[in-house]
Design a protein around this motif. Structure first.
Motif, PDB file in Angstrom:
ATOM      1  N   TYR A  29       0.562  -1.157  -0.036  1.00  0.00           N
ATOM      2  CA  TYR A  29       0.319  -0.006   0.005  1.00  0.00           C
ATOM      3  C   TYR A  29       0.817   0.922   0.139  1.00  0.00           C
ATOM      4  O   TYR A  29       1.273   1.210   0.643  1.00  0.00           O
ATOM      5  CB  TYR A  29      -0.606  -0.328   1.289  1.00  0.00           C
ATOM      6  N   ASP A  32      -3.565   7.296   0.269  1.00  0.00           N
ATOM      7  CA  ASP A  32      -4.648   7.768  -1.016  1.00  0.00           C
ATOM      8  C   ASP A  32      -5.104   9.148  -1.415  1.00  0.00           C
ATOM      9  O   ASP A  32      -3.907   9.646  -1.038  1.00  0.00           O
ATOM     10  CB  ASP A  32      -5.717   7.709   0.451  1.00  0.00           C
ATOM     11  N   ASP A 277      -4.253  -1.776   3.245  1.00  0.00           N
ATOM     12  CA  ASP A 277      -4.042  -2.068   2.491  1.00  0.00           C
ATOM     13  C   ASP A 277      -5.446  -3.411   1.967  1.00  0.00           C
ATOM     14  O   ASP A 277      -4.901  -3.292   0.543  1.00  0.00           O
ATOM     15  CB  ASP A 277      -3.396  -3.006   2.493  1.00  0.00           C
ATOM     16  N   LYS A 303      -7.232   4.331  -3.904  1.00  0.00           N
ATOM     17  CA  LYS A 303      -6.005   3.734  -3.087  1.00  0.00           C
ATOM     18  C   LYS A 303      -4.905   3.713  -4.619  1.00  0.00           C
ATOM     19  O   LYS A 303      -5.234   3.184  -4.841  1.00  0.00           O
ATOM     20  CB  LYS A 303      -6.486   2.641  -2.680  1.00  0.00           C
ATOM     21  N   PHE A 305      -1.436   1.654  -4.663  1.00  0.00           N
ATOM     22  CA  PHE A 305      -0.361   0.550  -4.013  1.00  0.00           C
ATOM     23  C   PHE A 305       0.855   0.495  -5.178  1.00  0.00           C
ATOM     24  O   PHE A 305       1.058   1.283  -6.663  1.00  0.00           O
ATOM     25  CB  PHE A 305      -1.082  -0.880  -4.786  1.00  0.00           C
TER      26      PHE A 305
END
Length: 308
Positions: A29, A32, A277, A303, A305
């Motif tokens: 992660y 955001d 995550d 989100k 990653f």
């Protein structure tokens, strides 16, 4: 004792299911998408990426607002809240630095060329659209690839391809092209995207399948129904990364699955939960510069990653 045995069995089965996933995919992660005030809430936003300037465009279709973010996930500006060209439902960057914006007013739609701040410069008139195709065509998704503009009517299973002047380059009647049988004649696209070479990327949830349609109309398909890693439960969005791998979201399992160019499963990440995550109802997604941007439901926003 029976309860304890059942619990142990459930844990064992869950561990076995996850053990089936190949170990070659590494993700973590990142962050955001946020403004200086904090995370920006949105549900199932439409995403596009400007590779030249490393900017992400997020269209909050519930409000018709376009948010623009740096590669680090910080909002630089937004537009559309005072738009006089209609409700914005799609926005993609052009190679020139300008933008294409898809809008709707009631039952009508329009395509606009705008400057980098979203101010309209000209309405693009669509030319050469076949009469039969034009009937009931109502695009609700916009993509850009290979110097072409792609407008998709997800419910009608139609895709229009135009050049920069609005001239029709190609049309796709996907229910016929994908050879849907009677059981699936009313099905709609769940996800729509375009690969860098202009291939259409499509998912159809009730069929538990994803489709890749080349510019020449050649069709490849993949996907198997199931609840274990690598299988589709409620398949959602689809995209490709820089290496040509396919990324597919599953709304119910709340994961992003990764497949290679031959549709071999490489791994998945996400899963439902409240940790940073985890994901909730992931749908649209974009992969660029070693990052995957994932739009979620429930006002959970987007989100980001990092992955290899």
């Amino acid at each position: 004792m029976a309860r304890f045995s059942t619990a142990i069995l459930a844990v064992f089965l869950a561990a076995s299911a996850h053990a089936d996933a190949p170990a070659g995919l590494r993700t973590r992660y990142g962050y955001d998408l946020s403004s200086l005030s904090g995370r920006i809430a949105s549900s199932w936003a439409a995403l596009s990426y400007d590779r030249a300037n490393r900017e992400l465009f997020m269209v909050d279709r519930s409000q018709g607002i376009v948010h623009v973010f740096t590669d680090l996930g910080i909002e630089t500006y937004s537009f559309g809240d005072e738009s006089d060209i209609g409700t914005i439902i799609g926005a993609v960057p052009l190679e020139s630095g300008e933008l294409l914006v898809l809008t709707s007013v009631g039952s009508t739609w329009a395509l606009w060329r705008c400057n980098f701040r979203g101010e309209p410069l000209a309405k693009i008139e669509i030319k050469g659209l076949p009469e039969g195709f034009a009937k009931d065509f109502a695009p609700n998704a916009l993509q850009r690839a290979a110097g072409r503009t792609f407008l998709a009517d997800k419910g009608g299973m139609k895709v229009l391809v135009t050049d920069d002047a609005g001239a029709t380059v190609a049309t796709y009647e996907l229910r016929d092209l994908l050879q849907f049988d009677k059981r699936h004649r009313d099905d709609a696209m769940s996800g729509f995207n375009v690969d860098r070479d202009g291939s259409l990327l499509i998912t159809v949830s009730p069929m538990f399948q994803a489709f890749v349609v080349s510019p020449k109309g050649e069709v490849r398909r993949f996907g198997t129904h199931g609840s274990v890693p690598g299988r589709f439960n409620i398949v959602g969005g689809i995209a490709t990364d820089e290496k040509g791998n396919y990324l597919v979201t599953d709304l119910l399992r709340a994961v992003v699955m990764v497949f290679d160019r031959e549709f071999e499963f490489l791994g998945e990440f996400g899963y439902r939960g409240d940790d940073p995550d985890n994901l909730l109802g992931p749908l649209d997604l974009v992969a660029a510069n070693g990052k995957i941007f994932v739009a979620q439901s429930g006002n959970r926003g987007v989100k980001v990653f990092r992955y290899e």
